[in-house]
Scaffold this active site. Structure first.
Site, PDB file in Angstrom:
ATOM      1  N   ASP A 188      10.328   2.953 -12.225  1.00 24.06           N
ATOM      2  CA  ASP A 188      10.849   3.353 -10.919  1.00 24.06           C
ATOM      3  C   ASP A 188      11.910   2.383 -10.420  1.00 24.06           C
ATOM      4  OD1 ASP A 188       9.162   5.505 -10.953  1.00 24.06           O
ATOM      5  OD2 ASP A 188       7.671   4.626  -9.608  1.00 24.06           O
ATOM      6  N   ASP A 231       4.260  -3.784  -5.543  1.00 28.19           N
ATOM      7  CA  ASP A 231       2.951  -3.432  -4.957  1.00 28.19           C
ATOM      8  C   ASP A 231       2.707  -1.948  -4.617  1.00 28.19           C
ATOM      9  OD1 ASP A 231       0.842  -4.868  -2.393  1.00 28.19           O
ATOM     10  OD2 ASP A 231       0.433  -4.373  -4.449  1.00 28.19           O
ATOM     11  N   SER A 253       0.820  -1.195   0.000  1.00 28.98           N
ATOM     12  CA  SER A 253       0.000   0.000   0.000  1.00 28.98           C
ATOM     13  C   SER A 253       0.867   1.263   0.000  1.00 28.98           C
ATOM     14  CB  SER A 253      -0.950  -0.040   1.209  1.00 28.98           C
ATOM     15  OG  SER A 253      -1.983   0.897   1.082  1.00 28.98           O
ATOM     16  N   HIS A 292      -7.765  -5.862   0.121  1.00 29.44           N
ATOM     17  CA  HIS A 292      -6.539  -5.071   0.025  1.00 29.44           C
ATOM     18  C   HIS A 292      -5.387  -5.804   0.714  1.00 29.44           C
ATOM     19  CE1 HIS A 292      -4.108  -1.589  -0.617  1.00 29.44           C
ATOM     20  NE2 HIS A 292      -4.096  -1.196   0.641  1.00 29.44           N
TER      21      HIS A 292
END
Length: 212
Positions: free
Chosen positions: A90, A71, A46, A146
């Site tokens: 990235d 993630d 997250s 999630h």
């Protein structure tokens, strides 16, 4: 209480950029000491993965590139461009687990390879309230789908080939996208995998359908 939590989340979103800068400085220190940035794999859940993404962007500005990032999160980042959230580029390899797309996770692909467990359902198998009660997993009632991202990834460390996945543009069932093993989700993923990949999991731990 809801407003307080929302304010705290907005503050945490803002702070991920700062944490990314701190991560970049730490990785730069490790790189200078001999632990090359290209050999490092940053796994974040997250907001932690968003911080990793910002760290990866900052390292690129400093002439370094992380080896791998895994993630992301979605609320607070969905309206930004790739410079405002974890994205392909990235790190040398960016893999994303979409277990709650459109709610707390990105629905669209943003990495080198994007995994969609159980056809990318926003509610994962085992996360409906009756299933949580039956499986004695009420502790995961908040953010069950999630949280499934880190639970699946943790299991893949012990069982790297536990989550075979297939490449497909859009999963609509076996009649339109025939399943074949094109790679593995989680710890077993890596270059040259790319694109959208789909797989199925069990509704409770062990989630992998491929035994170790």
């Amino acid at each position: 209480m809801f407003l307080f939590k929302k304010i705290r989340y907005i503050s945490a979103v803002h702070n991920t950029r700062y944490m990314g800068q701190q991560l970049a400085s730490f990785v730069q220190f490790l790189d200078a000491a001999g632990a090359r940035a290209a050999s490092l794999h940053v796994v974040g859940f997250s907001l932690g993965a968003e911080a990793a993404g910002f760290g990866g962007k900052e390292l690129k500005r400093r002439g370094l590139l992380l080896g791998r990032i895994t993630d992301p999160a979605y609320p607070g980042y969905s309206l930004t461009g790739s410079d405002g959230h974890l994205a392909k580029g990235d790190a040398a390899f960016v893999d994303v687990l979409h277990t709650n797309p459109g709610i707390l996770g990105f629905p669209q692909p943003i990495g080198d390879v994007d995994f969609y467990p159980n056809a990318g359902q926003w509610v994962q198998p085992g996360c409906w309230i009756d299933q949580l009660i039956r499986n004695r997993e009420l502790g995961f009632v908040n953010g069950c789908s999630h949280n499934r991202a880190w639970r699946l990834y943790a299991e893949s460390i012990r069982n790297p080939r536990g989550f075979p996945a297939t490449l497909c543009r859009k999963w609509k069932g076996s009649r339109l996208c025939n399943f074949q093993v094109d790679g593995y989700m989680g710890f077993g993923a890596g270059p040259p995998l790319s694109g959208k990949m789909y797989l199925e999991t069990n509704q409770r731990s062990p989630f992998a359908r491929n035994g170790p």
